[in-house]
Design a protein around this motif. Structure first.
Motif, PDB file in Angstrom:
ATOM      1  N   GLU A   1      11.637  16.132  -2.814  1.00 24.11           N
ATOM      2  CA  GLU A   1      10.670  15.074  -3.088  1.00 24.11           C
ATOM      3  C   GLU A   1       9.375  15.686  -3.596  1.00 24.11           C
ATOM      4  O   GLU A   1       9.068  16.851  -3.309  1.00 24.11           O
TER       5      GLU A   1
ATOM      6  N   GLY B   1       6.094  15.570  -2.795  1.00 20.14           N
ATOM      7  CA  GLY B   1       5.518  15.117  -1.526  1.00 20.14           C
ATOM      8  C   GLY B   1       4.151  14.478  -1.621  1.00 20.14           C
ATOM      9  O   GLY B   1       3.381  14.699  -2.554  1.00 20.14           O
ATOM     10  N   ASN B   2       3.862  13.682  -0.591  1.00 16.08           N
ATOM     11  CA  ASN B   2       2.556  13.020  -0.471  1.00 16.08           C
ATOM     12  C   ASN B   2       1.625  13.749   0.490  1.00 16.08           C
ATOM     13  O   ASN B   2       0.452  13.420   0.608  1.00 16.08           O
ATOM     14  N   SER B   3       2.181  14.733   1.208  1.00 18.77           N
ATOM     15  CA  SER B   3       1.367  15.441   2.203  1.00 18.77           C
ATOM     16  C   SER B   3       0.395  16.388   1.508  1.00 18.77           C
ATOM     17  O   SER B   3       0.715  17.014   0.495  1.00 18.77           O
ATOM     18  N   ASP B   4      -0.794  16.473   2.097  1.00 14.00           N
ATOM     19  CA  ASP B   4      -1.821  17.368   1.573  1.00 14.00           C
ATOM     20  C   ASP B   4      -1.947  18.555   2.514  1.00 14.00           C
ATOM     21  O   ASP B   4      -2.351  18.415   3.663  1.00 14.00           O
TER      22      ASP B   4
ATOM     23  N   THR C   1      -1.769  16.840  -2.897  1.00 12.91           N
ATOM     24  CA  THR C   1      -0.451  16.236  -2.740  1.00 12.91           C
ATOM     25  C   THR C   1       0.518  16.854  -3.742  1.00 12.91           C
ATOM     26  O   THR C   1       0.108  17.554  -4.683  1.00 12.91           O
TER      27      THR C   1
ATOM     28  N   ALA D   1       2.189  15.342  -6.051  1.00 14.37           N
ATOM     29  CA  ALA D   1       1.941  14.801  -7.387  1.00 14.37           C
ATOM     30  C   ALA D   1       0.772  15.498  -8.061  1.00 14.37           C
ATOM     31  O   ALA D   1       0.810  15.815  -9.258  1.00 14.37           O
ATOM     32  N   SER D   2      -0.294  15.764  -7.289  1.00 14.81           N
ATOM     33  CA  SER D   2      -1.467  16.426  -7.866  1.00 14.81           C
ATOM     34  C   SER D   2      -1.170  17.888  -8.192  1.00 14.81           C
ATOM     35  O   SER D   2      -1.643  18.424  -9.200  1.00 14.81           O
TER      36      SER D   2
END
Length: 481
Positions: free
Chosen positions: A369, A371-374, A379, A381-382
């Motif tokens: 995935e 991920g959305n975790s920072d 994240t 995506a970033s």
């Protein structure tokens, strides 16, 4: 079988007894064979599903490791308006990024030759005879070496000559047409056009036999010293301006004028109100959007494979839920472990190191995935967006290098999916078991036939013995009464 009415003599239900004994003998063994058959068929089917999914994933990995969106450069062209697109462009992987102002001022063209007007010794009509004496004409481009010849028969008309030229077997791009001027002075003019472009590539027509009549068609004599017809339009180069520098090409393709970039002119650039050419902007950059899409397709393809594996290898959570057909299978466990190891490995050829650095993470379910975790790094995506924008070549290496993720995945999967691979071996073994099962069923059926014959032989004797006893009893009773 011998006797089909067993028990008729004695009146006992011996036929039913044999049937029950056969059923008792058949039942357990047949159930075991059926269960074995079901397991083998489930294994063959499941191995086929795994192999199919692995092959699909392998195809996506193969595209990823060779895809030009990973190593290529994406030309973008911005024109002054949508009305005109002066050129198209492509760039090799080694092209440098940059912006260029390009104006197409002239397209490349070939030469054109026209026969004289009727008033000046040309032809009055297309039916006019070209020559009273047979001869030949050679059409040639001195700068390229292209050449072909035609034989002109005595009395051939202008229209026939046109067809001869156009249909010549070795014609390298010469087209002949006739234009009727509609006037007596103008008459019919033979127009001969060449598709060979570039300065110095004018068409020559040699009067091979120096037939006087054919001088009306030719540009020179057999020695190529005389001058008859001259081009009304000479062959010319295309011309463009790149960042203020004038460049030319003998075709409409400008190859390596900008290093490792080719652009092909198709129209002259538009002019502004002052009559000045308006430049288009050519931008050589990375195909970030294409690579972002490929990476996401890679994640989706892997997750589809992972879901298939998990479904086929799961253990039922209760007695009501069946295990997967390949639950606990050591081969599939090896596939899972190997894929997971590669996906979490580092790539020495890329400064990014691994998939985590571009935002791709492995979940507890073994799925990928973004991920959305920072983790203090942004994240997933970033991280992916930043990597594509600032480290495009390193993202490419992460997949396409010799030790890149895509190359390692491809080699790993190939050992399972190729025709002589591990899964093919498992399928062959399972099919051999299926063949053995068929042999076992046939042998079991033969044993049942033998067993039935034995039963019928025994109960036939019993039937006959009881029948005789019954007859003796009946006779004894009859004699007493």
């Amino acid at each position: 079988m011998g006797i089909s009415s067993l028990g008729v003599g004695s009146g006992l239900d011996l036929e039913g007894l044999v049937t029950q004994l056969l059923a008792a003998e058949r039942g357990p063994k047949s159930a075991r064979l059926d269960a074995r058959d079901e397991r083998i068929e489930a294994e063959i089917s499941s191995l086929g599903q795994i192999k199919s999914k692995l092959s699909e994933f392998k195809d996506s990995v193969d595209e990823l490791r060779k895809d030009q969106s990973l190593t290529g450069r994406e030309p973008t062209i911005r024109n002054p308006s949508e009305d005109t697109e002066p050129f198209t462009a492509k760039a090799s992987n080694s092209a440098l990024t940059g912006e260029y102002a390009i104006t197409v001022e002239r397209l490349a063209s070939g030469s054109r030759i026209e026969s004289a007007t009727a008033a000046n010794g040309g032809f009055a009509a297309s039916t006019d005879s070209v020559t009273g004496t047979a001869g030949s004409l050679t059409f040639k481009i001195g700068g390229t070496g292209d050449t072909f010849s035609i034989n002109v028969t005595a009395g051939a008309t202008l229209a026939e000559l046109r067809e001869q030229i156009n249909n010549a077997q070795d014609n390298f791009g010469i087209t002949a047409n006739i234009i009727n001027t509609g006037t007596a002075d103008g008459g019919a003019k033979l127009i001969i056009s060449s598709k060979i472009t570039g300065e110095g590539n004018d068409l020559s027509i040699v009067n091979d036999d120096d037939i006087a009549d054919l001088n009306r068609i030719a540009t020179t004599d057999s020695a190529e010293t005389a001058s008859y017809l001259v081009p009304t339009k000479t062959a010319q180069n295309s011309q463009a301006i790149i960042d203020g520098i004038t460049v030319q090409s003998d075709s409409n393709e400008f190859k390596n004028t900008i290093q490792n970039v080719t652009f092909t002119a198709s129209a002259v650039s538009e002019k502004d109100a002052n009559g000045e050419f308006q430049a288009s902007t050519l931008i050589i950059g990375f195909d970030e959007e294409g690579l972002d899409e490929k990476i996401k397709e890679f994640v989706e393809s892997y997750n589809s494979l992972n879901d298939e594996i998990r479904s086929l290898t799961k253990y039922g959570e209760s007695d009501l839920e069946d295990d997967g057909a390949l639950a606990g299978d050591f081969t599939v466990r090896g596939i899972q472990a190997g894929l997971g190891s590669i996906l979490s490995s580092s790539v020495s050829a890329s400064a990014l190191g691994g998939l985590f650095q571009i935002g791709i993470e492995l979940t507890s379910e073994g799925k990928l995935e973004i991920g959305n975790s920072d983790f203090g790094l942004g994240t997933g995506a970033s991280r992916l967006s930043d990597a594509l924008e600032n480290n495009f070549d390193e993202v490419s290496k992460l997949f396409t290098a010799d030790d890149g993720i895509a190359n390692k995945l491809y080699d790993f999967i190939d050992q399972y999916t190729k025709s002589s691979g591990i899964l093919a071996g498992r399928e062959t073994a399972a099919k051999d078991q299926r063949e053995q099962l068929l042999d076992d069923r046939a042998a079991f059926e033969l044993r049942l036939v033998s067993f039935e014959q034995t039963l019928r032989g025994r109960y036939l004797n019993l039937d006959q013995t009881v029948a005789r006893l019954q007859q003796s009893s009946s006779a004894l009773l009859a004699s007493l009464f």
